[in-house]
Design an enzyme around this catalytic site. Structure first.
Site, mmCIF file in Angstrom:
data_model
loop_
_atom_site.group_PDB
_atom_site.id
_atom_site.type_symbol
_atom_site.label_atom_id
_atom_site.label_comp_id
_atom_site.label_asym_id
_atom_site.label_seq_id
_atom_site.Cartn_x
_atom_site.Cartn_y
_atom_site.Cartn_z
ATOM 1 N N GLN B 254 0.881 -0.928 0.014
ATOM 2 C CA GLN B 254 0.051 -0.267 -0.100
ATOM 3 C C GLN B 254 0.846 1.516 -0.084
ATOM 4 O O GLN B 254 0.461 2.593 -0.520
ATOM 5 C CB GLN B 254 -0.941 0.003 1.358
ATOM 6 N N HIS B 257 2.205 3.242 -3.375
ATOM 7 C CA HIS B 257 1.385 3.641 -3.944
ATOM 8 C C HIS B 257 1.915 5.687 -4.263
ATOM 9 O O HIS B 257 2.442 6.075 -5.085
ATOM 10 C CB HIS B 257 0.229 3.962 -3.495
ATOM 11 N N GLU B 322 -10.456 1.851 2.680
ATOM 12 C CA GLU B 322 -10.385 1.390 1.663
ATOM 13 C C GLU B 322 -10.514 0.179 1.408
ATOM 14 O O GLU B 322 -11.412 -0.454 0.707
ATOM 15 C CB GLU B 322 -9.264 2.690 0.851
ATOM 16 N N HIS B 323 -9.576 -0.180 1.549
ATOM 17 C CA HIS B 323 -8.688 -1.608 1.644
ATOM 18 C C HIS B 323 -9.374 -2.037 3.406
ATOM 19 O O HIS B 323 -8.532 -1.096 4.380
ATOM 20 C CB HIS B 323 -7.259 -1.616 1.243
ATOM 21 N N ASP B 356 -6.293 -5.824 -6.326
ATOM 22 C CA ASP B 356 -5.973 -4.930 -6.688
ATOM 23 C C ASP B 356 -6.267 -5.632 -8.458
ATOM 24 O O ASP B 356 -6.495 -5.065 -9.093
ATOM 25 C CB ASP B 356 -4.348 -4.705 -6.735
ATOM 26 N N HIS B 415 -51.053 22.366 -8.621
ATOM 27 C CA HIS B 415 -51.038 21.095 -8.245
ATOM 28 C C HIS B 415 -52.059 19.910 -8.170
ATOM 29 O O HIS B 415 -52.839 19.260 -8.690
ATOM 30 C CB HIS B 415 -49.773 20.143 -7.051
#
Lengths: 428, 428
Positions: B254, B257, B322-323, B356, B415
């Site tokens: 991770q 990145h 996220e993960h 991934d 209406h």
């Protein structure tokens, strides 16, 4: 009411769609409100309420006594109508509820999608002169069905310091857990970041004025929002079988929302177009909100004559209207040709007002052409998904080389390494 | 790697979460690019490409010859890996496809939800030094399954004026219809508003640099966008049964990145925490992207020791990572306690890298805590819904009074009138 061709309409629209300047002054005000609410909490909310609504709030939260009082102030007729609406909205939205699922593959692979309700939601309901109990139902019921644990509502009080009783009764029926007597950008900031009294939520939904809309845009990212609603629209496709009195009334019901609302009829019949134009002007005279309606119809109302239904549907799919009424013979047959519309009303007895209040589907719909890529508000807006991945040792072994190949092609060697350490361990 | 308590971590995070200034200079540049592309089309796109990418494009569109050449440049191994990934991604996403539905009620009432694919989509794929074929698959395959008619892709060319061959082969396999050799904010503007060569789309998805992210934010509303991705995150929950070498490798995958990526392990075992910290530093030394990894681990990497799994899950649900990897005994048993996470990886043989690239679920996931209210990219992002309402004359008659009651309470008498004209007609 102006009668024109598709080409004339499109040219005119193109002309209006010039890039717009952002309203910098509005943003300044809204950002300042958000900043102060984040820094000073309840005190800032009280100060802004005094400034904009004209009174200082003792208690921000609606009390059980106020709920009871509200119930005593409304008619039984209204209560019965709200209960019927709730029943129908619930029946429709129950079908939208999604379930988690899992699939199994060979060698101990299990993949899934877990569906979980949002922890908390804040619903904005406009107040002041207008009161929209239907908005309460349309926002709170899908959240309840989704299983949201905490549903908060914010709405400005009336001049007497109380919330409109129709709105409060709707909130109670729809399962709202707590109602705060606050509105404007300060209410959005309080929901997004929390104060001493207002508990933070993860998503904010519901319509509001320009300040509310800008505040929602600015807090977006820190919390989720539903959509920034634009002016409301209707498009009616009519053939010679449609009744001018019905179509006129439906166009006018849309026009009364707002001077910027747009009401368009596309028809294959020039005679119908002319009869409709007369009928619109005749009915308009008798309406309470004639001023708004007249401006809206003059500025944005159009009758467009086309040669065929095919051409009409092409126009509709380009326009992607919020509300679409098919007032033609056998409308159900034509449904497959409609690609872009928020809600589709079929036949002469399905006017937009039916959908606004009681039929069941949500009345919060994508406006301003966004039906090309957005959906009505629904239960899915109050739930979110997580992927689930479970591989066995053997299953991972089988794809190890493929993962390493792609990771290497992307230059992400630590990704490759996370597979290699597991291979090494197995070889040991 | 720093070992801390939940409280220490939370305080530190609170400290960082101070309101941020918007980057006004970046916005100025991006808004100017958008304005010029809207005004001058292809010419502006060519000028900006020359300015930022360093060469003037003869043709904006990748030719069939270039696709064929790309296929000849990649290894058979890579091609096989891409095909396996495509197979698995397709199998998972097929299950996400939603169907239209209808329900019938008494007296000729039919209500429905029509699900329609978006007409067109534009996928942004980063280029230059990095090349991400997996991004192509993860964006294009769900769009293909949704039934999107026209899938366009934009990606900047390399220094030699050609698109990375891995990316092109992935695009061809995933069903992309056309690839434009353009990138940056100018590519986003071209997709959103169209130029002579680039056809306008209704939704833009895919990751990009700061310019791309801001451009997506600014065109949002005129077109749909997927999400503004923040820095990537992983959270591993580990007990004493987890292997330090595996967890370390996953945290580091991770971290590679991005310097801002965050890698967190929550563990019930202090011994494990200490073994893990050592292992992280040992493995780090051998990584290609050691510089990035080291900054990321120092700035954002944390090992948090908790007393119980219950406390760990409370922390996870607050963080909404996220993960999420559950590297504990019987992880499947604990799944019901996870409410907020983008993707959940169960057990010792389900590392993030598996998800991934090849397992099947989407790797485009909500970052930065937004998993509390957002979902992974999916087939549902490439379809939208329309409500359908059909009432018979009798069915409308039965609810007429309720509609009029609510409309009157809201002060919307036009209406009410749209119902009254129909009642009047029936009485005739």
């Amino acid at each position: 009411m102006k009668i024109s061709t598709v080409k004339e309409f499109t040219d005119e629209k193109e002309q209006r769609n010039r890039p717009q300047q952002n309203d910098v002054d509005l943003d300044k005000v809204v950002l300042e409100i958000i900043r102060r609410v984040r820094e000073r909490g309840d005190e800032a909310v009280r100060d802004y309420t005094e400034k904009f609504d004209g009174f200082r709030l003792a208690d921000l939260i609606v009390s059980p006594e106020e709920f009871a009082e509200a119930r005593s102030l409304i008619t039984d007729e209204f209560y019965a109508a709200i209960c019927k609406a709730k029943h129908n909205i619930t029946a429709y939205h129950e079908v939208q509820k999604e379930r988690s699922w899992f699939i199994n593959q060979d060698k101990g692979v299990m993949l899934g999608q877990k569906v979980t309700p949002l922890d908390s939601v804040g619903i904005y309901v406009p107040g002041g002169k207008a009161a929209y109990p239907s908005t309460v139902l349309m926002n709170a019921i899908p959240a309840t069905i989704a299983g949201v644990r905490r549903i908060a509502m914010v709405t400005p009080a009336q001049a007497n310091g109380k919330v409109n009783p129709h709105v409060l009764v709707a909130a109670e029926e729809a399962g709202v857990d707590i109602v705060y007597k606050i509105g404007g950008a300060q209410a959005i900031a309080a929901l997004a970041y929390g104060t001493e009294t207002v508990q933070k939520v993860v998503k904010i939904t519901g319509p509001g004025n320009a300040y509310v809309a800008r505040a929602k845009k600015w807090v977006f990212g820190d919390v989720a929002i539903d959509m920034i609603a634009g002016p409301s629209e209707i498009c009616v496709v009519a053939d010679e079988t449609a009744k001018p009195a019905f179509v006129a009334a439906d166009l006018l019901s849309q026009a009364e929302h707002d001077e910027r609302a747009s009401a368009i009829c596309v028809t294959t019949s020039r005679e119908f177009a002319e009869a409709l134009s007369k009928e619109v002007h005749a009915q308009m005279e008798q309406l309470d909100r004639k001023g708004i309606v007249e401006t809206s119809i003059t500025d944005n109302g159009r009758i467009i004559v086309v040669d065929s239904l095919e051409e009409a549907f092409q126009f509709v799919n380009e326009l992607a209207p919020e509300h679409l009424q098919l007032m033609i013979e056998n409308p159900m047959e034509q449904l497959p040709f409609i690609r872009n519309a928020g809600a589709i009303f079929l036949g002469n007895y399905s006017p937009e007002a039916l959908g606004d209040y009681i039929a069941g589907p949500n009345h919060t719909l994508p406006t301003n052409g966004t039906a090309a890529f957005s959906s009505p508000l629904g239960v899915y807006d109050f739930m979110k998904k997580s992927s689930v991945i479970h591989y066995s040792r053997q299953a991972l072994q089988d794809v190890s080389d493929d993962i390493i190949t792609i990771a290497d092609a992307e230059g992400l060697t630590a990704h490759a390494n996370s597979i290699k350490v597991r291979k090494a361990d197995e070889n040991a």
